[in-house]
Enzyme design. Structure first.
Site, PDB file in Angstrom:
ATOM      1  CE  LYS A 175      -3.290   2.501   2.934  1.00 29.85           C
ATOM      2  NZ  LYS A 175      -4.036   2.501   4.216  1.00 29.85           N
ATOM      3  CG  ASP A 208      -5.805   8.093   4.618  1.00 28.14           C
ATOM      4  OD1 ASP A 208      -6.651   8.756   3.988  1.00 28.14           O
ATOM      5  OD2 ASP A 208      -6.089   7.135   5.364  1.00 28.14           O
ATOM      6  CE  LYS A 222      -6.581   8.655   8.069  1.00 31.93           C
ATOM      7  NZ  LYS A 222      -7.135   7.398   8.591  1.00 31.93           N
ATOM      8  CG  ASP A 246      -2.243   5.007   5.274  1.00 34.49           C
ATOM      9  OD1 ASP A 246      -2.153   3.932   5.907  1.00 34.49           O
ATOM     10  OD2 ASP A 246      -3.307   5.409   4.770  1.00 34.49           O
ATOM     11  CG  ASP A 250     -10.132   7.258   6.974  1.00 36.11           C
ATOM     12  OD1 ASP A 250      -9.065   7.365   6.339  1.00 36.11           O
ATOM     13  OD2 ASP A 250     -10.175   7.167   8.212  1.00 36.11           O
ATOM     14  CD  GLU A 300      -6.990   5.373   2.555  1.00 34.01           C
ATOM     15  OE1 GLU A 300      -5.869   4.928   2.863  1.00 34.01           O
ATOM     16  OE2 GLU A 300      -7.900   5.521   3.400  1.00 34.01           O
ATOM     17  NE  ARG A 334     -10.778  -1.203   3.429  1.00 31.51           N
ATOM     18  CZ  ARG A 334     -11.326  -1.505   4.608  1.00 31.51           C
ATOM     19  NH1 ARG A 334     -12.479  -2.153   4.651  1.00 31.51           N
ATOM     20  NH2 ARG A 334     -10.722  -1.171   5.719  1.00 31.51           N
TER      21      ARG A 334
END
Length: 571
Positions: free
Chosen positions: A340, A345, A352, A365, A425, A427, A429
């Site tokens: 990933k 993010d 968030k 992330d 959020d 995202e 995946r």
């Protein structure tokens, strides 16, 4: 990331790695065979930090640091005769046992104490040193032995695994730093029952990692005094030499992983991450090729899920594909490592907010991609035979703008499956969906994806253990065997198919996130929809161990296990 609120025979290795430097890539320069003990010389090759110069937000540019050199030598010598700044003796609680006259029973400790006139036993009693993990005591020596100082470092009740000896190496580095020691020796008070090769390698790796301090963004920094480490009593010769070289190769990959994750999002953009990957391919062009896809090329591949995440950012997405082929011989197995690569993010429209959202840490992330690229760097130096490896990262940012995806949008992934976005959020995946389809299309036999995917996995397993999900018991055994060697902690979690009910959509094939309960499991179930049934697949959620909260820096988690897994699949 989805969030929840004597004369000695010697073997020597010298390498120059990027402990906080601007030149990270290490290549073998020469292997000399002379009448003196063989030494492996390493030097830096490609400036890394210059690639980050394009980012201008905040006018921040990582500073270029002088690259320190650290040599490791395996010796078989009398520890009392060893000459240097610091002799570090690693002891278990059993090793410090005494007889009725308060003298050490352990042969090494007893011999040193005799040379020191009982000072070692006296000092350890006064300081209540019992050999517990983390305990240490240091003596400044005027005479009696060759070393200027002696340190006792506690290993706990016992020490047998790589994690324990890597921690020992880190303790050696810390002790050397406090003593401002340049030349250090390490010896185990008891070495029975341990793998000499793996132990020497783990100590060397731990010392390198313990010496590392990322000061690229600090105006002041202190140079490391440590220059050489002698590892005594664990053997000498070609096999140890090979293991010490491996430690250098692996450490360089872990350090790359750490520096990538530590780099702030205003410096490490998706484009810069792609350039990092290209630099690896250039540095090891005998085994690597690189393909970097831009947004238009990803459109042609119908990567609607990935591109939707990237749509709100001013920094364009870059889809990274490094391809490793062995320098000689046939390929027996094809592997893919998918990481990933969210360089930042924000959460998107589901921004968030609140305690525990960790938005200030969302530079990490891309920890999965850091592990994948770190492994690529290490494997580019090791060059295993018989195995082909694809390193894949869908790099982008998850931001907020009028062009971004919205809650309720329906996306179409590159395998044709549709996804209703019920949380922007979740995202990671979405990017991994298209990356996994792409990996399967390379004709691979096995895939491991790594992602800082869910806060739920941190809640379940805490900060030190990654969650592993796979329907394949065979693959699980391979990866867990690799983690036993690496010392990185994984725990297998179930892929509970009944939980898929919470992922069903009224208007699309699926939603992108279920409820709060079992969030790490439903995330794995989502990813499973994009993997060919013929391909063995494992998902590793490393949201916890990617970051050391106490030290406020990256760990490089995942690199070592991935490298070991690839080597286990190599011929």
């Amino acid at each position: 990331m989805a969030c929840l609120a004597a004369a000695s025979s010697t073997t020597s290795l010298v390498f120059s790695s990027s402990f906080c430097s601007s030149r990270l890539f290490v290549r073998t320069l020469s292997l000399r065979s002379t009448s003196s003990p063989p030494r492996l010389f390493f030097t830096t090759a490609v400036p890394l930090r210059s690639l980050m110069a394009r980012a201008t937000l905040g006018f921040t540019h990582p500073s270029i640091k002088e690259t320190p050199k650290l040599s490791f030598t395996a010796k078989d010598t009398d520890v009392a005769e060893w000459k240097g700044d610091l002799l570090a003796v690693a002891v278990t609680e059993k090793d410090v046992a005494r007889d009725g006259e308060s003298r050490f029973q352990n042969p090494i400790l007893s011999a040193l104490d005799l040379k020191l006139g009982g000072l070692l036993a006296e000092a350890s009693l006064e300081e209540d040193f019992t050999g517990k993990v983390g305990q240490s005591t240091i003596l400044r020596i005027a005479a009696g032995i060759g070393s200027k100082r002696v340190a006792l470092l506690g290993l706990g009740a016992s020490a047998s695994g790589p994690a324990a000896f890597q921690s020992l190496g880190e303790a050696v580095a810390a002790t050397a730093k406090s003593a401002q020691a340049a030349h250090v020796a390490v010896v185990l008070a008891s070495s029975q029952g341990v793998s000499s090769l793996n132990t020497a390698s783990a100590i060397a790796t731990g010392t390198v990692l313990g010496t590392f301090e990322d000061t690229r963004y600090k105006t002041e920094s202190k140079k490391s005094s440590l220059k050489s480490v002698d590892i005594i009593g664990l053997g000498t010769g070609p096999e140890v030499e090979k293991k010490l070289k491996y430690a250098g190769d692996l450490s360089s990959g872990i350090l790359l992983g750490r520096e990538l994750v530590n780099s702030p999002a205003n410096v490490l953009t998706p484009g810069v991450l792609a350039e990092e990957a290209s630099t690896i391919a250039s540095a090891y062009s005998d085994v690597f090729t690189a393909k970097i896809l831009d947004a238009e090329q990803c459109k042609e591949l119908k990567m609607g899920s990935y591109l939707a995440v990237a749509a709100a950012s001013a920094n364009p997405p870059h889809f990274i594909h490094l391809h490793y082929k062995p320098p000689t011989g046939p390929v027996n197995v094809k592997l893919a490592l998918v990481g990933k690569g969210l360089t930042f993010d924000s959460g998107g429209y589901n921004i968030k907010t609140g305690p525990g959202c960790m938005i200030e840490l969302m530079k990490f992330d891309m920890g999965g991609s850091a592990a994948v690229l770190g492994a690529a760097k290490a494997l580019g130096q090791i060059k295993p035979l018989g195995v082909e490896v694809h390193f894949i990262v869908a790099a982008c940012e998850n931001m907020i703008s009028g062009t971004g995806m919205r809650p309720g949008d329906v996306l179409t992934a590159s395998n044709g499956k549709t996804i209703e976005v019920n949380n922007t959020d979740a995202e990671g995946r979405l990017t991994l969906a298209d990356a996994l389809v792409y990996a399967c299309n390379q004709g691979v036999d096995k895939i491991i994806d790594l992602a800082t995917l869910t806060g739920a996995c941190i809640i379940a397993l805490g900060p030190s253990i990654a969650g592993a999900f796979t329907p394949s018991d065979e693959l699980a055994k391979e990866v867990f065997d690799a983690s036993e060697v690496s010392g990185e902690k994984l725990w297998r979690l179930p892929i509970e198919e009944s939980y898929w009910e919470s992922m069903k959509s009224g208007v699309a094939d699926m939603v992108n996130t279920g409820g709060r309960q079992g969030g790490a499991i439903t995330a794995a179930l989502f990813l499973k929809q994009f993997v060919d049934e013929k391909v063995q697949w494992m998902h590793i959620d490393l949201a916890g161990p990617v970051w050391n909260e106490k030290q406020r820096c990256a760990t490089g988690f995942g690199v070592s296990t991935l490298v070991e897994w690839v080597l286990k699949n190599a011929s």
